[in-house]
Design a protein around this motif. Structure first.
Motif, mmCIF file in Angstrom:
data_model
loop_
_atom_site.group_PDB
_atom_site.id
_atom_site.type_symbol
_atom_site.label_atom_id
_atom_site.label_comp_id
_atom_site.label_asym_id
_atom_site.label_seq_id
_atom_site.Cartn_x
_atom_site.Cartn_y
_atom_site.Cartn_z
ATOM 1 N N MET A 103 -44.183 6.500 -21.168
ATOM 2 C CA MET A 103 -44.304 5.677 -19.948
ATOM 3 C C MET A 103 -45.274 6.051 -18.719
ATOM 4 O O MET A 103 -45.865 5.067 -18.110
ATOM 5 N N GLN A 104 -44.962 7.265 -18.550
ATOM 6 C CA GLN A 104 -46.225 7.703 -17.448
ATOM 7 C C GLN A 104 -47.526 7.412 -17.685
ATOM 8 O O GLN A 104 -48.261 6.945 -16.853
ATOM 9 N N GLN A 105 -47.646 7.601 -18.569
ATOM 10 C CA GLN A 105 -49.108 7.472 -19.314
ATOM 11 C C GLN A 105 -49.678 6.087 -18.898
ATOM 12 O O GLN A 105 -50.733 5.430 -18.736
ATOM 13 N N ILE A 106 -48.915 4.934 -19.477
ATOM 14 C CA ILE A 106 -48.886 3.559 -19.270
ATOM 15 C C ILE A 106 -49.056 3.172 -17.837
ATOM 16 O O ILE A 106 -50.093 2.503 -17.347
ATOM 17 N N ALA A 107 -48.244 3.921 -17.001
ATOM 18 C CA ALA A 107 -48.390 3.500 -15.699
ATOM 19 C C ALA A 107 -49.384 3.896 -14.928
ATOM 20 O O ALA A 107 -50.297 3.434 -14.220
ATOM 21 N N LEU A 108 -49.893 5.161 -15.408
ATOM 22 C CA LEU A 108 -51.104 5.700 -14.818
ATOM 23 C C LEU A 108 -52.329 5.036 -15.389
ATOM 24 O O LEU A 108 -53.269 4.896 -14.430
ATOM 25 N N LYS A 109 -52.390 4.818 -16.528
ATOM 26 C CA LYS A 109 -53.667 4.080 -16.980
ATOM 27 C C LYS A 109 -53.728 2.717 -16.174
ATOM 28 O O LYS A 109 -54.661 2.300 -15.732
ATOM 29 N N LEU A 120 -52.018 1.339 -13.568
ATOM 30 C CA LEU A 120 -51.723 1.211 -12.117
ATOM 31 C C LEU A 120 -52.545 2.334 -11.348
ATOM 32 O O LEU A 120 -52.018 2.757 -10.336
ATOM 33 N N GLY A 121 -53.454 2.907 -12.078
ATOM 34 C CA GLY A 121 -54.076 3.941 -11.523
ATOM 35 C C GLY A 121 -55.186 3.713 -10.217
ATOM 36 O O GLY A 121 -54.958 2.667 -9.571
ATOM 37 N N LEU A 122 -55.936 4.644 -9.893
ATOM 38 C CA LEU A 122 -56.749 4.295 -8.390
ATOM 39 C C LEU A 122 -57.731 3.200 -8.651
ATOM 40 O O LEU A 122 -57.696 2.376 -7.674
ATOM 41 N N GLU A 123 -58.141 3.062 -9.872
ATOM 42 C CA GLU A 123 -58.935 1.885 -9.930
ATOM 43 C C GLU A 123 -58.366 0.785 -11.087
ATOM 44 O O GLU A 123 -58.106 1.301 -12.233
ATOM 45 N N ARG A 124 -58.304 -0.162 -10.733
ATOM 46 C CA ARG A 124 -57.559 -1.010 -11.794
ATOM 47 C C ARG A 124 -58.535 -2.388 -12.017
ATOM 48 O O ARG A 124 -59.367 -2.599 -11.407
ATOM 49 N N ASN A 125 -58.333 -3.074 -13.238
ATOM 50 C CA ASN A 125 -58.930 -3.993 -13.473
ATOM 51 C C ASN A 125 -57.944 -5.203 -14.534
ATOM 52 O O ASN A 125 -57.090 -4.323 -14.943
ATOM 53 N N GLU A 126 -58.317 -6.219 -14.740
ATOM 54 C CA GLU A 126 -57.457 -6.863 -15.397
ATOM 55 C C GLU A 126 -57.270 -6.630 -16.660
ATOM 56 O O GLU A 126 -55.995 -6.551 -17.291
ATOM 57 N N ARG A 127 -58.150 -6.027 -17.566
ATOM 58 C CA ARG A 127 -58.078 -5.569 -18.850
ATOM 59 C C ARG A 127 -57.059 -4.398 -18.929
ATOM 60 O O ARG A 127 -56.153 -4.375 -19.774
ATOM 61 N N LEU A 128 -57.241 -3.566 -17.892
ATOM 62 C CA LEU A 128 -56.349 -2.188 -17.987
ATOM 63 C C LEU A 128 -54.733 -2.820 -17.651
ATOM 64 O O LEU A 128 -53.814 -2.424 -18.357
ATOM 65 N N LEU A 129 -54.659 -3.725 -16.654
ATOM 66 C CA LEU A 129 -53.340 -4.300 -16.199
ATOM 67 C C LEU A 129 -52.815 -4.912 -17.585
ATOM 68 O O LEU A 129 -51.644 -4.847 -17.802
ATOM 69 N N GLU A 185 -53.485 -4.647 -20.664
ATOM 70 C CA GLU A 185 -53.076 -3.578 -21.839
ATOM 71 C C GLU A 185 -51.851 -2.856 -21.391
ATOM 72 O O GLU A 185 -51.008 -2.536 -22.283
ATOM 73 N N GLY A 186 -51.658 -2.353 -20.085
ATOM 74 C CA GLY A 186 -50.624 -1.905 -19.741
ATOM 75 C C GLY A 186 -49.125 -2.834 -20.045
ATOM 76 O O GLY A 186 -48.174 -2.294 -20.543
ATOM 77 N N LEU A 187 -49.384 -4.006 -19.696
ATOM 78 C CA LEU A 187 -48.192 -4.959 -20.091
ATOM 79 C C LEU A 187 -47.887 -4.864 -21.458
ATOM 80 O O LEU A 187 -46.873 -4.963 -21.951
#
Length: 96
Positions: free
Chosen positions: A1-7, A9-18, A20-22
């Motif tokens: 879960m921590q890896q999902i959040a870091l990926k 909600l990390g320092l640099e975000r974009n729609e694709r990463l967000l 994927e996190g969902l």
């Protein structure tokens, strides 16, 4: 879960990463639900507490990702690579 959040909600975000996190979080929720249903009545108290903590962490991370997706600008610690500028229309709070 921590890896999902870091990926997501990390320092640099974009729609694709967000997004994927969902998706990864939804998969984790799908794994967690049967465990909660089947094991909660037989589990020792400390395990029940851990399961509820895990469920709550999932909800908090999901809320943060949804809020980050909704905010289509960069402001402070929320930096979106796909929306690098501040927008005066976003000078408000997001309630989830």
């Amino acid at each position: 879960m921590q890896q999902i959040a870091l990926k997501a909600l990390g320092l640099e975000r974009n729609e694709r990463l967000l997004q994927e996190g969902l998706q990864e979080l939804a998969a984790l929720e799908n794994e967690l639900t049967p465990i909660m249903i089947n094991q909660i009545k037989f589990a020792p108290t400390d395990l029940i507490i851990k399961l509820y903590e895990l469920e709550n962490m999932t909800l908090v991370i999901k809320a943060a990702i949804i809020a980050a997706l909704a905010r289509t600008e960069s402001r402070g610690a929320h930096y979106r690579l796909d929306y690098p500028k501040k927008e005066s229309s976003w000078l408000k709070n997001i309630t989830v």
